[in-house]
Design an enzyme around this catalytic site. Sequence first.
Site, PDB file in Angstrom:
ATOM      1  N   HIS A 118      -3.682   8.819   2.786  1.00  0.00           N
ATOM      2  CA  HIS A 118      -3.518   7.900   3.915  1.00  0.00           C
ATOM      3  C   HIS A 118      -2.583   6.731   3.629  1.00  0.00           C
ATOM      4  O   HIS A 118      -2.031   6.133   4.553  1.00  0.00           O
ATOM      5  CB  HIS A 118      -4.888   7.368   4.370  1.00  0.00           C
ATOM      6  CG  HIS A 118      -5.421   6.232   3.552  1.00  0.00           C
ATOM      7  ND1 HIS A 118      -5.939   6.406   2.269  1.00  0.00           N
ATOM      8  CD2 HIS A 118      -5.513   4.899   3.804  1.00  0.00           C
ATOM      9  CE1 HIS A 118      -6.318   5.243   1.802  1.00  0.00           C
ATOM     10  NE2 HIS A 118      -6.080   4.305   2.702  1.00  0.00           N
ATOM     11  N   HIS A 144       3.830   1.985   7.657  1.00  0.00           N
ATOM     12  CA  HIS A 144       3.446   2.765   6.477  1.00  0.00           C
ATOM     13  C   HIS A 144       2.642   3.996   6.873  1.00  0.00           C
ATOM     14  O   HIS A 144       2.625   4.994   6.138  1.00  0.00           O
ATOM     15  CB  HIS A 144       2.671   1.894   5.485  1.00  0.00           C
ATOM     16  CG  HIS A 144       1.243   1.670   5.838  1.00  0.00           C
ATOM     17  ND1 HIS A 144       0.807   0.605   6.588  1.00  0.00           N
ATOM     18  CD2 HIS A 144       0.122   2.383   5.542  1.00  0.00           C
ATOM     19  CE1 HIS A 144      -0.497   0.669   6.738  1.00  0.00           C
ATOM     20  NE2 HIS A 144      -0.945   1.726   6.103  1.00  0.00           N
ATOM     21  N   ASP A 217     -11.855   3.528   4.575  1.00  0.00           N
ATOM     22  CA  ASP A 217     -10.716   2.769   4.065  1.00  0.00           C
ATOM     23  C   ASP A 217     -11.130   1.325   3.841  1.00  0.00           C
ATOM     24  O   ASP A 217     -10.926   0.746   2.759  1.00  0.00           O
ATOM     25  CB  ASP A 217      -9.561   2.856   5.068  1.00  0.00           C
ATOM     26  CG  ASP A 217      -8.333   2.066   4.623  1.00  0.00           C
ATOM     27  OD1 ASP A 217      -8.196   1.804   3.412  1.00  0.00           O
ATOM     28  OD2 ASP A 217      -7.510   1.724   5.495  1.00  0.00           O
ATOM     29  N   GLN A 283      -5.269 -14.372   2.613  1.00  0.00           N
ATOM     30  CA  GLN A 283      -4.558 -15.455   3.316  1.00  0.00           C
ATOM     31  C   GLN A 283      -4.548 -16.760   2.516  1.00  0.00           C
ATOM     32  O   GLN A 283      -4.316 -17.828   3.078  1.00  0.00           O
ATOM     33  CB  GLN A 283      -5.218 -15.697   4.682  1.00  0.00           C
ATOM     34  CG  GLN A 283      -5.364 -14.473   5.558  1.00  0.00           C
ATOM     35  CD  GLN A 283      -4.030 -13.837   5.905  1.00  0.00           C
ATOM     36  OE1 GLN A 283      -3.034 -14.537   6.052  1.00  0.00           O
ATOM     37  NE2 GLN A 283      -4.009 -12.520   6.033  1.00  0.00           N
TER      38      GLN A 283
END
Length: 404
Positions: A118, A144, A217, A283
């Site tokens: 993936h 991607h 995921d 972040q």
Amino acid sequence: MDDVDLFNESGYESPTKKPRTLNTSDSITIKDNVHGHILVPPLCRMIMDTREFARLRSVKQLGCTHYVYPTATHSRFQHSLGVMHLAGEYYKFLTQNSPDVMFDPLDHLCVQVAGLIHDMGHGPYSHLWEQFVSEANPGSGWTHEKASLDMFKYLLKENGIPLREWNVKEQDVNFIMELVKGPLVKSNSSWPYIGRSREKAFLYEIIANHVCGIDVDKMDYLHRDGKAMGLPVVFEIERLFHNASIARNNNTGKSFISFRMKVKDDVVALYKDRSRLHDKGYQHKAVKIIERMTLDMLLAADPVLDLVKTNEGGLVRMSQVYDDPREFERLSDDDVEKSIQFSRGPALEKARGILDRIYSRELYSSVFCKDYLVFGRTVKMCKKELLEMSKSRQMSVDVEQDVV
């Protein structure tokens, strides 16, 4: 699928043959630092042991985050193995917990392959590469996910993977790619998928859940990233698996994954863990500054860095190799960074200088920062606003170089 012939390999066997099982002699067991022992089925092992997939060993999962959290150097290769493992385990739990759903060995294998491949399309610095391509080639629309499918098809063709030995047909390859990207073609149909019917809709919630966001995921990267950065992650994967089952819409027959009410707090914990990792890690102020510096380095190097060349020896810009898997597989974090770091001459002086600043911790300055629920400003508008603010505060600021 029309442009790639995946099914002309030698040793063709009857499509009625049952898929090989996990107990065949060429399965292997790998010790993973997050999930323990992982059993890799033969087909996944063949995919894993190719140069195309091996490239992920040199692509950091968290890009520039290791400049702030030094142990966050794990790779997309490790994450991909983790998602493969969790996909197989999730499917087994779902079928065990749902008496009206039969375990299908082929579906089980397909979700494992999808979990494995993936992220094959991630470029150097992972998600940052998408922003680089977007800034260098506005309007390219590169993602991607699409690149992962291109690399997967390229891998199958280049290595002659004998899909027929596992009864994997063209419809199943389409199914694997749909698990990664979603519908392969635009459709006005109420069911846009071609790999599996709506009765098996729950399968499309395992790898990339576009319904509620709870998928393997996310489960893997939260635990893997949290462990690497030393940030606590509370939710328990196995507890969610034990309390998940397959339900159906009585009107449409569409299946979906449901959770028992007893794990309501565990589901909430997953989202809180994700929020915490974004706040403290992804972040982080210094991470975002270094990401901006890395983008500027890549943009400065793009016109002149001769990392990728045509067969005739001509230069191909890094930002323009996304349509050619053969060229794309040459790109990795270290190849790009070291080519800039050890370059000589004036052409790469600007890119080299930015990289030196990152290494010596001479980072861009942040003069203003604000969180927006709705952000309606363009980059140009932001730069103008910051320039006006710097003048009013009698600050000397170069908005092109020193502000992120």
